[in-house]
Design a protein around this motif. Sequence first.
Motif, short mmCIF file in Angstrom:
data_model
loop_
_atom_site.label_atom_id
_atom_site.label_comp_id
_atom_site.label_asym_id
_atom_site.label_seq_id
_atom_site.Cartn_x
_atom_site.Cartn_y
_atom_site.Cartn_z
N ILE A 313 9.04 10.91 5.39
CA ILE A 313 7.70 10.51 4.99
C ILE A 313 7.46 9.05 5.28
O ILE A 313 6.43 8.66 5.85
CB ILE A 313 7.49 10.81 3.48
N SER A 314 8.41 8.19 4.93
CA SER A 314 8.22 6.75 5.14
C SER A 314 8.14 6.42 6.62
O SER A 314 7.31 5.60 7.04
CB SER A 314 9.36 5.97 4.47
N ASP A 315 9.00 7.05 7.45
CA ASP A 315 8.95 6.79 8.89
C ASP A 315 7.64 7.29 9.49
O ASP A 315 7.08 6.65 10.39
CB ASP A 315 10.13 7.46 9.60
N ALA A 316 7.15 8.42 9.02
CA ALA A 316 5.89 8.96 9.55
C ALA A 316 4.73 8.04 9.21
O ALA A 316 3.86 7.79 10.06
CB ALA A 316 5.65 10.36 8.97
N PRO A 325 2.85 -2.52 4.91
CA PRO A 325 4.29 -2.38 4.61
C PRO A 325 4.58 -1.99 3.17
O PRO A 325 5.58 -1.32 2.90
CB PRO A 325 4.84 -3.77 4.94
N LEU A 326 3.70 -2.41 2.22
CA LEU A 326 3.94 -2.06 0.83
C LEU A 326 3.99 -0.54 0.65
O LEU A 326 4.85 -0.02 -0.06
CB LEU A 326 2.84 -2.66 -0.06
N VAL A 327 3.09 0.18 1.30
CA VAL A 327 3.04 1.64 1.17
C VAL A 327 4.31 2.26 1.73
O VAL A 327 4.94 3.12 1.10
CB VAL A 327 1.79 2.20 1.86
N LEU A 331 7.21 4.27 -0.30
CA LEU A 331 7.52 5.65 0.07
C LEU A 331 9.02 5.81 0.33
O LEU A 331 9.64 6.80 -0.09
CB LEU A 331 6.73 6.04 1.32
N LYS A 332 9.61 4.83 1.01
CA LYS A 332 11.06 4.90 1.27
C LYS A 332 11.84 4.83 -0.05
O LYS A 332 12.83 5.56 -0.24
CB LYS A 332 11.46 3.76 2.20
N LEU A 333 11.39 3.96 -0.95
CA LEU A 333 12.04 3.88 -2.26
C LEU A 333 11.92 5.19 -3.02
O LEU A 333 12.88 5.66 -3.63
CB LEU A 333 11.41 2.74 -3.06
N GLY A 338 14.10 9.90 -5.37
CA GLY A 338 13.60 11.21 -5.77
C GLY A 338 12.40 11.16 -6.70
O GLY A 338 12.06 12.17 -7.32
N ALA A 339 11.79 10.00 -6.80
CA ALA A 339 10.62 9.83 -7.68
C ALA A 339 9.45 9.33 -6.84
O ALA A 339 8.94 8.22 -7.05
CB ALA A 339 10.94 8.87 -8.81
N LEU A 340 9.03 10.15 -5.89
CA LEU A 340 7.96 9.75 -4.98
C LEU A 340 6.64 9.55 -5.72
O LEU A 340 5.89 8.62 -5.42
CB LEU A 340 7.80 10.81 -3.88
N ASP A 341 6.37 10.41 -6.68
CA ASP A 341 5.11 10.29 -7.42
C ASP A 341 5.07 9.00 -8.23
O ASP A 341 4.04 8.33 -8.31
CB ASP A 341 4.89 11.51 -8.32
N ARG A 342 6.21 8.61 -8.83
CA ARG A 342 6.24 7.37 -9.60
C ARG A 342 6.05 6.15 -8.70
O ARG A 342 5.34 5.21 -9.04
CB ARG A 342 7.56 7.26 -10.35
N ALA A 343 6.67 6.19 -7.52
CA ALA A 343 6.52 5.07 -6.59
C ALA A 343 5.07 4.92 -6.15
O ALA A 343 4.54 3.80 -6.09
CB ALA A 343 7.43 5.28 -5.38
#
Length: 398
Positions: A313-316, A325-327, A331-333, A338-343
Motif C-alpha cells: 500500500i505504501s509503495d503504491a 510523504p506524510l501519507v 501508511l508504511k508505519l 498492523g494498525a493501518l486504520d489508527r495510522a
Amino acid sequence: MSLYRYRALAADGRHVRGELEAGDLAELEHRLRPLGLVLINGEPRRRARRPTVRVPRRELIHFCFHLEQLLSAGIPPFDSLAALRDASPHPRTRAMVCALLAAVERGKPLSDAAALPGAFSPVAVGLLRAGEAAGTLPQAVRDIGTALARDDELAAHARRIAIYPAIVGGILLLAVVVALTELVPELEKLARSTGQALPLQTRILVALSHAVRDWGWALLLAVASAACVAGWALARSATLRRRADALQLALPLVGEILRKLALARFAALFATLYGAGINVLDTLRTTEQAVGNRVLRAGLRAAGHRIEQGSTISDAFAAAGVFPPLVTRMLKLGEHTGALDRALNNVATLYRRDVSDSIARLQAAAEPALTLLMGGLLLWIASAVLGPIYALSSHLPG
C-alpha cells in the motif's frame, strides 16, 4: 411494477407526499398501510426512476445518532425507522425514512435500502453492508454519523476560506459602483459648468464612470456568458475538469489548504472503512468518490491498480506521485504495525489541525490586507472627487 407518486395521510393528521413502486393503486395502498399511511391519491409516473431525496448533512447526522441509539437498544431496523419517521420534524428526512421503510418492508436489507433514496453516500452504504455482515449494525451507523460530522467540520473550514474575502469584496464593489454611477457624474457636471481642468486621477475616474454607465450591461453579459461557457466546457470535458482541479491545488496559499482538506477526508474515510472490515481495494474504490478532487482521485485509482498487481500500500501511494510523504510514511508505519486504520486516523487528525491553523493564519493576514486594499481604493476615489472641489472652492471670492 411502476413508480407511483402518492399523497397520503399519516396517523397524526399530516399529509405526506412520496414515491413508491407498486403494480397498481390497490397494491400501493397495501404497501403504504404498514408504514402508518392512508392513501389519498396516487398516479404512476411516466418514467420510472429511482427516487432521490437530498437531506441536509446536519439532519443526516441527527438521523444517524437517533437510529444508532434505537438499534443499540435492540429495536429492529424496521421499527426503528418507523419511530424516526413519526418523530422527525424535517420533511426531507421524513420522505427519506418513508423510502427506507418501503424498501425494508419489501425484504431489502438496510444497506440496499440506503442506496435507493440517494441520501447516503457510497461510503455510508459500504459501512452498512460491513455492519450487517459482521453483526455490528449500530456501530456502522455510529461510524456513518462520525464520518458525516467530520465532513461537516471540513466543509465549515472550506467555507471560512471564502466568507470574509467575499463579504469585503462585495462591499468594496458596491461602494465603487455607487461612486462611479452616482457621485462621479455630478462631479463631472460641476467641472464642466466651471470650465475647470480636471487632474489626471479625476479624468481616469470619469472615464471609468462612463465605461460603467455605458457598458456595464455588456460587462455583466460578458461575465455571465463566460461563466456559462466555462460551465458547459467543464461539464463536457473530463480533461478540463481535471486541469481545473489541478489548478486549485496549485493556487498560492489556498491550494495547500484545499489539498489538506481532501487528504484529511480521505484518511478519515479510509480509516473508518478499513476499521469496519472492508478490504483495501474496496475501501479505495469507495473513497475515490469521496475525495472530491480529480487529481487525488486519479492517484487513488492508480494506487489501487498497483495494489492489485501485488505492490504494498505504501509503495503504491508513493508511486502515484500526488500524495505527500506524510501519507506514505504513515501508511508504511500502519503496514508494519498492523494498525493501518489508527495510522490514517492520525493523518486525518494532523491534517485537520493543520487546516484549522492555516485558515486562522490566512484570515489573520487577509483581514488587514483586504482592509488596506479597500481603504486605499476608497481613498483614491475620495481624493479624485474632492481634489477638484477643493481647487474650485479655493478660487471663490472670500
